[in-house]
Design an enzyme around this catalytic site. Structure first.
Site, PDB file in Angstrom:
ATOM      1  N   CYS A 410      -5.207   1.785  -0.977  1.00 38.01           N
ATOM      2  CA  CYS A 410      -4.463   1.607   0.274  1.00 38.01           C
ATOM      3  C   CYS A 410      -5.183   0.501   1.036  1.00 38.01           C
ATOM      4  O   CYS A 410      -5.530  -0.511   0.423  1.00 38.01           O
ATOM      5  CB  CYS A 410      -4.346   2.917   1.050  1.00 38.01           C
ATOM      6  SG  CYS A 410      -5.905   3.775   1.318  1.00 38.01           S
ATOM      7  N   LYS A 411      -5.395   0.646   2.323  1.00 33.43           N
ATOM      8  CA  LYS A 411      -6.106  -0.388   3.085  1.00 33.43           C
ATOM      9  C   LYS A 411      -7.601  -0.357   2.783  1.00 33.43           C
ATOM     10  O   LYS A 411      -8.200  -1.374   2.443  1.00 33.43           O
ATOM     11  CB  LYS A 411      -5.856  -0.181   4.578  1.00 33.43           C
ATOM     12  CG  LYS A 411      -6.525  -1.208   5.488  1.00 33.43           C
ATOM     13  CD  LYS A 411      -5.841  -2.544   5.423  1.00 33.43           C
ATOM     14  CE  LYS A 411      -6.396  -3.509   6.467  1.00 33.43           C
ATOM     15  NZ  LYS A 411      -5.761  -4.839   6.377  1.00 33.43           N
TER      16      LYS A 411
END
Length: 468
Positions: A410-411
């Site tokens: 994800c981030k």
């Protein structure tokens, strides 16, 4: 406007409707063997009601006649005054319609086919709004994305399947298109004309109202027939990437290099990137300055680099971030951040073939090199990850079956992707939430799923326990 009629009959696959005196069997056959009519507009095809659902056709004969299954036969396109249209565009659209109808099950109808903008002409793309006649008690709809290699292609493929649940929302994007969000998935569509968009929005809003009225909730018994189309996704990877594209990503892939010889600036930037790795690897990063790194690069390359100062600074930050390696959670699974997803050298070194992108805001950096699956969600407590864990488990297993590896990111590799890896471990190895969480945090200590995801993991544990 032109009218097109397509004859619909059961497929020649050996699966036939029972023949006998029962009204139910005959009514079903009369529904499958019917003609469906369409109004062909500029860039859009609207399905027309055929009026045969009331069983009147069945009453015309006291007993059903057993007929061999037939291929769908297109009828001549007719205008309102009965003449065959001469417009090549109308003929092209009607031919596309016949090919798209062949993708459907006999009991499903195209309510609308809208042509969309394509990023790579001469490729053509259509959005289909498809409903089924299986469940007469409620109306169920899926969106299908269809790809044509070019306008004269004799075949087409599926590139998108999006069921419309009761939470479906449609938003205009202010740039000639609209987005559809359903069951936690968001997709963007740009019709080729205002008229096409208007016709599409009318049909979509009707379908959304029907889904809301029927209470179609993800995870229930509704829309199970969408799996028929999910199993037949066959467009090439570049087409799939286009269906997955998002408009407001925060981290974007670099622009594709133009074919031919790279410019002098591009050649110098490539040389700087190659040498920068060596400089950073052999330097004390706690004491060296950006200016000293640039001077070291100038010595290595034998030329001044004043005009590349901003480029060097940006590349330094990128390479520093990429020095945090992805965490190997299982032999076939890595968990990491967007920096790991952007680090081509690391991905190749780790023998990654599949990338599971769990971020709403991060682009797929190398769509031409890896197989991607996207779950477009923000890191918010209200975001619904649980409905996606069946498909994410299947995606990870596909990489393992090939003998390769998958990166889940994800981030930052802390919440969304971490919760998904924990869910995978619970299902794959029969672990409890506590055991799976401990295993993942031991190998990646920064893992901290947000409270909403932890509650969903607890629910998922109950579901897995009940099934076992």
């Amino acid at each position: 406007m032109a009218l097109v009629t397509v004859s619909r009959s059961p497929p020649a696959s050996g699966q036939s409707t029972p023949v006998g005196p029962t009204d139910q069997a005959f009514k079903r056959r009369s529904r499958l063997q019917r003609r469906q009519s369409f109004a062909v507009l500029r860039g859009a095809v609207l399905g027309l009601q055929d009026g045969e659902d009331n069983g009147d056709a069945a009453k015309a004969s006291p007993e059903p006649v057993a007929e061999p299954p037939q291929e769908e036969q297109p009828h001549r396109d007719q205008t309102d005054d009965g003449h065959v249209p001469q417009s090549p565009r109308k003929q092209e659209q009607s031919q596309h319609l016949h090919l798209m109808v062949e993708l459907l099950r006999p009991q499903d109808d195209i309510r609308l086919a809208a042509q969309l903008e394509a990023a790579r002409p001469p490729r053509l793309r259509y959005l289909l709004v498809v409903s089924t006649r299986e469940h007469l008690s409620q109306e169920e709809t899926v969106l299908l994305g269809v790809d044509f290699p070019d306008s004269s292609s004799p075949s087409c493929t599926l590139g998108l399947v999006l069921p419309l649940w009761s939470d479906t929302q449609v938003y205009l994007d202010g740039d000639g298109g609209f987005s559809v969000t359903s069951g936690g998935q968001s997709r963007i569509f740009k019709p080729i004309s205002i008229q096409t968009m208007w016709a599409t929005l009318q049909v979509l809003h009707q379908a959304c109202e029907a889904a809301l009225g029927s209470g179609l909730v993800p995870g229930g018994s509704a829309l199970t027939w969408a799996s028929y189309y999910q199993d037949r996704l066959s467009s090439d990877q570049s087409c799939l990437n286009e269906w997955m594209a998002m408009a407001d990503l925060e981290s974007l892939r670099p622009p594709s290099a133009e074919p031919g010889r790279p410019s002098e600036q591009e050649q110098m930037e490539q040389a700087i990137r190659a040498e920068l790795w060596e400089v950073l690897d052999t330097s004390d990063l706690e004491s060296i300055t950006s200016k000293e790194i640039r001077q070291a690069l100038e010595l290595r390359l034998g030329c001044p680099l004043q005009q590349y100062r901003d480029f060097i600074d940006n590349q330094m930050l990128l390479l520093m971030a990429q020095q945090d390696r992805a965490s190997r959670i299982f032999p076939h699974l890595y968990l990491g951040s967007e920096w790991n997803a952007a680090n081509l050298e690391e991905l190749q070194r780790n023998r990654v073939s599949h990338i599971l992108n769990m971020a709403r805001e991060i682009d797929n950096f190398y769509p031409e090199r890896f197989t991607y699956h996207n779950v477009r969600l923000w890191d918010e407590e209200s975001a619904q990850l649980l409905p996606h864990w069946k498909e994410t488990h299947r995606f990870v297993e596909a990489a393992r079956a090939q003998g390769t590896r998958v990166l889940v990111h994800c981030k930052m590799g802390v919440s969304r992707s971490a919760a998904t890896v924990i869910a995978y471990a619970m299902k794959q190895y029969g672990w409890s939430l506590e055991q799976a969480l401990h295993h993942v945090q031991e190998l990646r200590p920064i893992v901290r799923p947000n409270p909403g995801f932890l509650r969903q993991l607890q629910t998922y544990q109950g579901i897995l326990t009940a099934r076992s």
